[in-house]
Design a protein around this motif. Structure first.
Motif, mmCIF file in Angstrom:
data_model
loop_
_atom_site.group_PDB
_atom_site.id
_atom_site.type_symbol
_atom_site.label_atom_id
_atom_site.label_comp_id
_atom_site.label_asym_id
_atom_site.label_seq_id
_atom_site.Cartn_x
_atom_site.Cartn_y
_atom_site.Cartn_z
ATOM 1 N N LEU A 147 -7.178 -9.671 -8.985
ATOM 2 C CA LEU A 147 -6.042 -9.409 -8.100
ATOM 3 C C LEU A 147 -5.274 -8.181 -8.571
ATOM 4 C CD1 LEU A 147 -4.129 -10.120 -5.790
ATOM 5 C CD2 LEU A 147 -2.942 -11.682 -7.345
ATOM 6 N N ARG A 148 -5.005 -8.104 -9.861
ATOM 7 C CA ARG A 148 -4.287 -6.949 -10.400
ATOM 8 C C ARG A 148 -5.060 -5.668 -10.124
ATOM 9 N NH1 ARG A 148 -5.109 -2.923 -14.766
ATOM 10 N NH2 ARG A 148 -3.001 -2.188 -15.277
ATOM 11 N N GLN A 149 -6.377 -5.676 -10.338
ATOM 12 C CA GLN A 149 -7.185 -4.474 -10.135
ATOM 13 C C GLN A 149 -7.181 -4.031 -8.675
ATOM 14 O OE1 GLN A 149 -10.348 -4.239 -8.494
ATOM 15 N NE2 GLN A 149 -10.731 -2.113 -9.095
ATOM 16 N N GLN A 150 -7.235 -4.992 -7.751
ATOM 17 C CA GLN A 150 -7.233 -4.652 -6.331
ATOM 18 C C GLN A 150 -5.886 -4.090 -5.894
ATOM 19 O OE1 GLN A 150 -10.520 -4.619 -5.843
ATOM 20 N NE2 GLN A 150 -10.395 -5.714 -3.907
ATOM 21 N N LEU A 151 -4.798 -4.742 -6.307
ATOM 22 C CA LEU A 151 -3.466 -4.279 -5.917
ATOM 23 C C LEU A 151 -3.170 -2.911 -6.502
ATOM 24 C CD1 LEU A 151 -1.317 -7.537 -6.336
ATOM 25 C CD2 LEU A 151 -2.307 -6.623 -4.227
ATOM 26 N N LEU A 152 -3.601 -2.672 -7.733
ATOM 27 C CA LEU A 152 -3.270 -1.445 -8.443
ATOM 28 C C LEU A 152 -3.884 -0.212 -7.780
ATOM 29 C CD1 LEU A 152 -1.662 -0.592 -10.944
ATOM 30 C CD2 LEU A 152 -3.783 -0.756 -12.262
ATOM 31 N N GLN A 153 -4.935 -0.387 -7.018
ATOM 32 C CA GLN A 153 -5.534 0.748 -6.337
ATOM 33 C C GLN A 153 -4.656 1.269 -5.196
ATOM 34 O OE1 GLN A 153 -9.921 0.758 -5.723
ATOM 35 N NE2 GLN A 153 -9.770 -1.373 -6.387
ATOM 36 N N ALA A 154 -3.790 0.380 -4.651
ATOM 37 C CA ALA A 154 -2.984 0.757 -3.493
ATOM 38 C C ALA A 154 -1.499 0.891 -3.788
ATOM 39 C CB ALA A 154 -3.191 -0.259 -2.371
ATOM 40 N N ARG A 155 -1.045 0.370 -4.947
ATOM 41 C CA ARG A 155 0.380 0.461 -5.272
ATOM 42 C C ARG A 155 0.561 0.564 -6.785
ATOM 43 N NH1 ARG A 155 4.581 -3.867 -5.056
ATOM 44 N NH2 ARG A 155 5.149 -2.592 -6.873
ATOM 45 N N ALA A 259 -0.943 4.926 4.567
ATOM 46 C CA ALA A 259 -0.885 6.336 4.165
ATOM 47 C C ALA A 259 -0.750 6.459 2.648
ATOM 48 C CB ALA A 259 0.277 7.033 4.864
ATOM 49 N N GLN A 260 0.232 5.713 2.082
ATOM 50 C CA GLN A 260 0.420 5.788 0.628
ATOM 51 C C GLN A 260 -0.788 5.242 -0.112
ATOM 52 O OE1 GLN A 260 2.439 4.164 2.945
ATOM 53 N NE2 GLN A 260 4.426 3.737 1.935
ATOM 54 N N GLY A 261 -1.357 4.156 0.424
ATOM 55 C CA GLY A 261 -2.509 3.535 -0.219
ATOM 56 C C GLY A 261 -3.710 4.450 -0.242
ATOM 57 N N ARG A 262 -3.966 5.117 0.887
ATOM 58 C CA ARG A 262 -5.098 6.051 0.934
ATOM 59 C C ARG A 262 -4.895 7.197 -0.055
ATOM 60 N NH1 ARG A 262 -5.859 6.467 7.502
ATOM 61 N NH2 ARG A 262 -7.454 4.839 7.729
ATOM 62 N N ALA A 263 -3.657 7.707 -0.115
ATOM 63 C CA ALA A 263 -3.370 8.806 -1.037
ATOM 64 C C ALA A 263 -3.602 8.368 -2.479
ATOM 65 C CB ALA A 263 -1.936 9.281 -0.841
ATOM 66 N N ARG A 264 -3.150 7.156 -2.811
ATOM 67 C CA ARG A 264 -3.322 6.658 -4.181
ATOM 68 C C ARG A 264 -4.794 6.440 -4.501
ATOM 69 N NH1 ARG A 264 -0.251 4.371 -8.256
ATOM 70 N NH2 ARG A 264 -1.307 2.781 -9.501
ATOM 71 N N ILE A 265 -5.531 5.864 -3.566
ATOM 72 C CA ILE A 265 -6.966 5.649 -3.778
ATOM 73 C C ILE A 265 -7.664 6.985 -4.002
ATOM 74 C CG2 ILE A 265 -9.103 4.950 -2.623
ATOM 75 C CD1 ILE A 265 -7.460 2.681 -1.313
ATOM 76 N N GLY A 266 -7.240 8.020 -3.247
ATOM 77 C CA GLY A 266 -7.823 9.351 -3.424
ATOM 78 C C GLY A 266 -7.557 9.903 -4.820
ATOM 79 N N GLU A 267 -6.316 9.728 -5.304
ATOM 80 C CA GLU A 267 -5.979 10.197 -6.652
ATOM 81 C C GLU A 267 -6.782 9.458 -7.715
ATOM 82 O OE1 GLU A 267 -1.823 9.872 -7.294
ATOM 83 O OE2 GLU A 267 -1.278 11.099 -5.555
ATOM 84 N N VAL A 268 -6.916 8.145 -7.539
ATOM 85 C CA VAL A 268 -7.692 7.350 -8.494
ATOM 86 C C VAL A 268 -9.144 7.801 -8.503
ATOM 87 C CG1 VAL A 268 -8.585 5.037 -8.989
ATOM 88 C CG2 VAL A 268 -6.182 5.329 -8.370
#
Length: 285
Positions: A147-155, A259-268
């Motif tokens: 759960l932590r790993q999944q959430l951390l990708q988006a926030r 929008a924020q989630g996609r941007a964060r996933i891109g950075e990761v």
């Protein structure tokens, strides 16, 4: 909880007579079915008298057969693996079919326990909380970690507590105001869990509890409770419905902040490549 009936039988086995040993052998080979048998069934299937069955259970410390059945149900309810010596799983395709049906039943029960309002409240909390702290012990730990790993990708600000081999008190004291605490609490929980729920309730933290039906007793001390069935066709629990629920929650949270989630996933993803942490599509490690 009283000593496991299987252990009692093993301890007393040397002092049992031949007829009592026949009953004991049958029970040890069919532990997972004990809660559904009657005393008459045990007498018939083991080839001894009902008096022998009664005498054996008295020797083991049970008042009557009702107490034996209650004991067997309690063991399974609290997650004690009860494996039969007989092949109760079935063979070949039949084994797979029964397993699939059981998993589907678990997932159906989990989803039927959700309402759109409850689900939306939980997802909104996961999205809007300034920080999320996920806690899980023993069998709950892999679910908490995922759960932590999944959430951390988006926030941002998603922590897994406590750190390995560390105590929890220091971590909880320094949580920032408004932190959402997610407790993963599947059966056979450590003793600490009960006190943790009480401490969080006393401090008026918002708590999402994800667990099996044995967590019902905590419902009035947490903000939200989501239930996952763990039953399987044999001894060991399955966490497929819990992992499916994690996927559902994480995906719903991502779509609230797309929008924020996609941007964060891109950075990761860029950092994965920069650090060369993951195998690329050519299969290079």
């Amino acid at each position: 909880m009283q000593a496991h009936i299987g252990r009692r039988l093993q301890q007393h086995f040397p002092e049992l007579g031949p007829q009592e040993r026949r009953v004991a052998d049958f029970i040890l080979a069919h532990l997972e079915d004990l809660a559904v048998y009657s005393a008459t069934d045990l007498s018939r299937l083991s080839g001894v008298s009902k008096a022998t069955v009664t005498r054996l259970f008295k020797r083991l410390g049970f008042d009557d057969f009702k107490a034996v059945k209650a004991h067997a149900r309690q063991l399974r309810h609290y997650g004690v693996p009860l494996a039969s010596g007989s092949d109760t799983l079935g063979d070949g395709v039949e084994r797979f079919r029964r397993h699939a049906e059981r998993e589907q039943d678990n997932l159906r029960q989990c989803l039927e326990g959700l309402t759109p309002m409850l689900f939306d409240e939980v997802v909104r909390a996961l999205d809007e909380a300034p920080a999320v702290a996920v806690v899980g012990y023993r069998n709950s730990y892999p679910v908490a970690l995922h759960l932590r790993q999944q959430l951390l990708q988006a926030r941002a600000n998603v922590r897994l507590l406590p750190a390995p081999n560390q105590s929890l008190a220091e971590e909880l004291v320094e949580l920032e105001p408004g932190t959402l605490i997610v407790l993963i609490g599947f059966r056979r929980r450590p003793r600490l869990f009960e006190k943790l729920v009480g401490a969080l309730n006393d401090r008026e933290h918002r708590v999402l509890l994800i667990g099996d039906p044995t967590t019902a007793k905590y419902a009035d001390r947490v903000t939200w409770r989501l239930e996952c069935a763990l039953e399987t066709i044999s001894a060991f629990d399955s966490y497929a419905s819990a992992m499916s629920l994690v996927s559902l929650l994480a995906n719903a949270m991502l779509h609230r902040r797309l929008a924020q989630g996609r941007a964060r996933i891109g950075e990761v993803t860029e950092l994965y490549q920069e650090l060369d942490e993951l195998a690329d599509f050519s299969g290079r490690l």
